[in-house]
Design a protein around this motif. Structure first.
Motif, PDB file in Angstrom:
ATOM      1  N   GLN A 178     -23.896  37.736  90.341  1.00  0.00           N
ATOM      2  CA  GLN A 178     -25.641  37.394  90.947  1.00  0.00           C
ATOM      3  C   GLN A 178     -26.114  35.588  89.962  1.00  0.00           C
ATOM      4  OE1 GLN A 178     -28.677  39.724  90.552  1.00  0.00           O
ATOM      5  NE2 GLN A 178     -26.947  41.134  91.369  1.00  0.00           N
ATOM      6  N   ILE A 179     -25.387  35.853  88.361  1.00  0.00           N
ATOM      7  CA  ILE A 179     -25.941  34.828  87.751  1.00  0.00           C
ATOM      8  C   ILE A 179     -24.287  33.239  88.446  1.00  0.00           C
ATOM      9  CG2 ILE A 179     -25.562  33.351  85.305  1.00  0.00           C
ATOM     10  CD1 ILE A 179     -26.397  36.662  84.926  1.00  0.00           C
ATOM     11  N   ARG A 210     -25.987  32.381  91.557  1.00  0.00           N
ATOM     12  CA  ARG A 210     -26.925  30.954  91.225  1.00  0.00           C
ATOM     13  C   ARG A 210     -26.980  29.950  90.575  1.00  0.00           C
ATOM     14  NH1 ARG A 210     -30.233  29.912  86.766  1.00  0.00           N
ATOM     15  NH2 ARG A 210     -32.942  29.789  87.795  1.00  0.00           N
ATOM     16  N   ASN A 211     -25.619  29.341  89.687  1.00  0.00           N
ATOM     17  CA  ASN A 211     -25.616  28.709  88.619  1.00  0.00           C
ATOM     18  C   ASN A 211     -25.103  27.444  90.118  1.00  0.00           C
ATOM     19  OD1 ASN A 211     -26.783  28.908  86.833  1.00  0.00           O
ATOM     20  ND2 ASN A 211     -25.169  29.664  85.609  1.00  0.00           N
ATOM     21  N   ASP A 263     -24.932  27.387  93.441  1.00  0.00           N
ATOM     22  CA  ASP A 263     -25.923  27.241  94.169  1.00  0.00           C
ATOM     23  C   ASP A 263     -26.833  26.256  94.084  1.00  0.00           C
ATOM     24  OD1 ASP A 263     -24.426  28.621  96.387  1.00  0.00           O
ATOM     25  OD2 ASP A 263     -26.679  30.071  96.320  1.00  0.00           O
ATOM     26  N   LEU A 264     -27.336  26.160  93.107  1.00  0.00           N
ATOM     27  CA  LEU A 264     -28.894  25.462  92.301  1.00  0.00           C
ATOM     28  C   LEU A 264     -27.999  24.391  92.205  1.00  0.00           C
ATOM     29  CD1 LEU A 264     -30.615  27.501  89.776  1.00  0.00           C
ATOM     30  CD2 LEU A 264     -32.025  26.123  91.652  1.00  0.00           C
ATOM     31  N   VAL A 283     -31.784  35.754  94.184  1.00  0.00           N
ATOM     32  CA  VAL A 283     -30.701  35.119  93.426  1.00  0.00           C
ATOM     33  C   VAL A 283     -31.080  34.207  94.978  1.00  0.00           C
ATOM     34  CG1 VAL A 283     -29.163  34.219  92.810  1.00  0.00           C
ATOM     35  CG2 VAL A 283     -30.279  36.332  92.285  1.00  0.00           C
ATOM     36  N   LYS A 284     -30.364  34.507  95.538  1.00  0.00           N
ATOM     37  CA  LYS A 284     -30.179  33.172  96.979  1.00  0.00           C
ATOM     38  C   LYS A 284     -31.038  32.445  97.548  1.00  0.00           C
ATOM     39  CE  LYS A 284     -26.851  32.093  98.749  1.00  0.00           C
ATOM     40  NZ  LYS A 284     -25.803  31.290  99.392  1.00  0.00           N
ATOM     41  N   ALA A 314     -33.228  29.814  94.599  1.00  0.00           N
ATOM     42  CA  ALA A 314     -31.923  28.219  95.119  1.00  0.00           C
ATOM     43  C   ALA A 314     -32.624  28.215  95.668  1.00  0.00           C
ATOM     44  CB  ALA A 314     -30.618  28.944  94.821  1.00  0.00           C
ATOM     45  N   ALA A 329     -34.457  22.686  89.619  1.00  0.00           N
ATOM     46  CA  ALA A 329     -34.686  23.739  89.320  1.00  0.00           C
ATOM     47  C   ALA A 329     -35.392  24.239  88.353  1.00  0.00           C
ATOM     48  CB  ALA A 329     -33.500  24.578  88.197  1.00  0.00           C
TER      49      ALA A 329
END
Length: 497
Positions: free
Chosen positions: A219-220, A223-224, A226-227, A278-279, A282, A446
């Motif tokens: 998930q991390i 997230r990273n 995607d952002l 998470v998705k 973002a 972010a």
């Protein structure tokens, strides 16, 4: 398939490329596409003996169909050239060559916009050659689910890279509707009977995909990536927030932004809640930034007409000289604890810049200098983000006091000032957002997400009884004039005559 492809020895095509061609075909003909696994079975049933290979380094490989190519003369050759240019751009990034351009597909068309308009719109896009971010390593602190292996993790990274490449290709072609299909395909929402993993292709099954997505390291990672990816897409769609872009393109981007969260929520039905959260976080930041930046761009174009009109500028100067700035400064000083000297200098600079009838770009440069001067004392300090937000509040309060005075005086140029104020407030927010991003080492989209998260944490600490003060007490005593001092402190009150 037979009209556009042929078998040939010694050549290969990325699996994602063929599927992207297929999605375009479905979009252009308003057909419901099947998922990638079903499409793979169809390809092999038409071209018997077709083999699948994974080409590339471990963790960065892509599935290729070996022994097939696009027929010479096929309309898909243009699309193939586009995909090849994209791959070259990504390879150039990895090798340190970031100067390779991205060749856009000018033959692509949106269902609601003519080919000619699309071709015109493409010229306003930024460079997409470096839009795919470098994938960070995934560090696991606990065992994987029983049915998953580290090879499955590598496969997930590979298919996610392919997914982002197809996403970028859709954006570069302004085929926004394709994004919904790509999400549905990746999260397997089109066909809930995918079956087990295809051994020939080493395709990641839906059950394994969802099992991996329950893990916090995954998930991390998502997230990273995607952002960073979404931030790069903003630079592609709106490379310069002040540069004029067609109203039709602006509206297309806004419609796309409004649809994103609903598309993703539908596509991820049944996905692990943690990954969905998470998705969505973002995508929400991406959508919000697109809407704000298009609004800022619209305001900028409206303001150009005012700033280039000498008659309106003369009226604005006349009205501005009637404003009681002494009273404005007194009220602002009591509420904001603003330095009189700094405020007076900004007022003089504003009048001078207005009198010189500077361009919008020159005004933007002036605003950047204002931000730089105001936040310079906080550079390199942990309080930078808080000081930046306080500056935004004080800028907004001060400008509202000026607008209030103009309103009470029934200023003839009130409409022009109101428009300029809206633009400058929005652009100031844009500048602060990017300054905070640079200071904290995160991407601009972010900034608000992280700020809200930190505020929630601090509020929870306050509820639990911890002595955490934000805008009162000793915290602010150590700050300079930009600090927020409680108006309830008698020693800090200023008398207003």
């Amino acid at each position: 398939l037979l009209e556009n492809y042929e078998t040939a020895e010694g050549v290969s095509l990325p699996r994602s490329t063929l599927y992207a061609h297929y999605l375009r075909h479905c979009a252009n003909n308003k057909l419901e596409p099947v998922n990638a696994a079903s499409f793979g079975k169809l390809i092999r049933s038409v071209f018997l003996g077709l083999r699948t290979r994974r080409l590339g380094t471990r963790g960065n490989s892509k599935y290729h169909y070996y022994g097939i190519r696009v027929k010479p003369g096929s309309p898909l050759t243009t699309i193939e050239d586009t995909t090849r240019s994209l791959s070259s751009g990504i390879s150039g990034k990895a090798s340190g060559n970031a100067n390779r351009g991205f060749k856009r597909n000018s033959d692509s068309s949106d269902n609601t916009v003519s080919v000619g308009v699309i071709s015109q719109h493409l010229s306003y896009l930024g460079d997409g050659s470096n839009a795919i971010p470098n994938f960070p390593n995934i560090i696991f602190t606990s065992a994987l689910p029983k049915e998953c292996s580290y090879d499955d993790v590598d496969t997930l990274k590979s298919i996610y890279r392919e997914h982002l490449e197809a996403f970028l290709d859709a954006i570069m072609s302004l085929e926004f509707g394709t994004v919904e299909s790509l999400w549905r395909e990746f999260w397997r929402s089109q066909d809930n009977n995918n079956g087990d993993e295809c051994e020939e292709e080493k395709y990641l099954s839906k059950s394994k995909l969802f099992a991996l997505c329950t893990l916090e390291p995954i998930q991390i990672f998502i997230r990273n990536v995607d952002l960073t990816f979404y931030q790069n897409l903003i630079q592609v769609l709106i490379p310069d927030v002040l540069k004029p872009i067609p109203a039709t393109l602006t509206q297309s981007i806004r419609n796309f932004a409004k649809s994103l969260e609903n598309w993703l929520t539908t596509a991820m039905t049944g996905a692990p809640p943690g990954m969905l959260s998470v998705k969505l976080a973002a995508v929400s930041a991406f959508s919000s930034s697109l809407r704000r930046y298009t609004s800022l761009n619209h305001l900028a174009q409206a303001a150009r007409a005012v700033l280039h009109n000498s008659t309106q500028i003369a009226q604005m100067l006349a009205d501005l000289n009637r404003v009681d700035f002494h009273s404005v400064r007194e009220q602002a000083s009591w509420v904001c604890q603003c330095d009189h000297e700094i405020v007076a200098r900004f007022e003089a600079d504003f009048k001078l810049t207005l009198q010189q009838q500077n361009s919008l770009e020159q005004w933007a440069s002036w605003l950047k200098n204002v931000v730089k001067c105001a936040l310079k004392p906080y550079e390199g300090k942990s309080t930078f983000s808080k000081a930046a937000r306080q500056f935004l509040l004080k800028w907004s309060f001060y400008s509202s006091m000026v607008i209030r005075d103009l309103t009470l005086r029934s200023a003839a140029s009130f409409g022009s000032f109101h428009l300029i104020r809206l633009l400058y407030d929005e652009y100031m927010f844009y500048l602060i957002e990017h300054q905070v991003a640079e200071a904290t080492g995160i991407v601009p989209i972010a900034v608000m997400v992280e700020g809200i998260k930190q505020d929630t944490t601090l509020n929870n600490m306050n509820v639990c009884g911890n002595d955490v003060t934000i805008c009162n007490g000793d915290f602010n005593q150590s700050h300079s004039k930009l600090g927020c001092i409680s108006p309830t402190d008698p020693s800090k009150r200023m008398k207003i005559s």
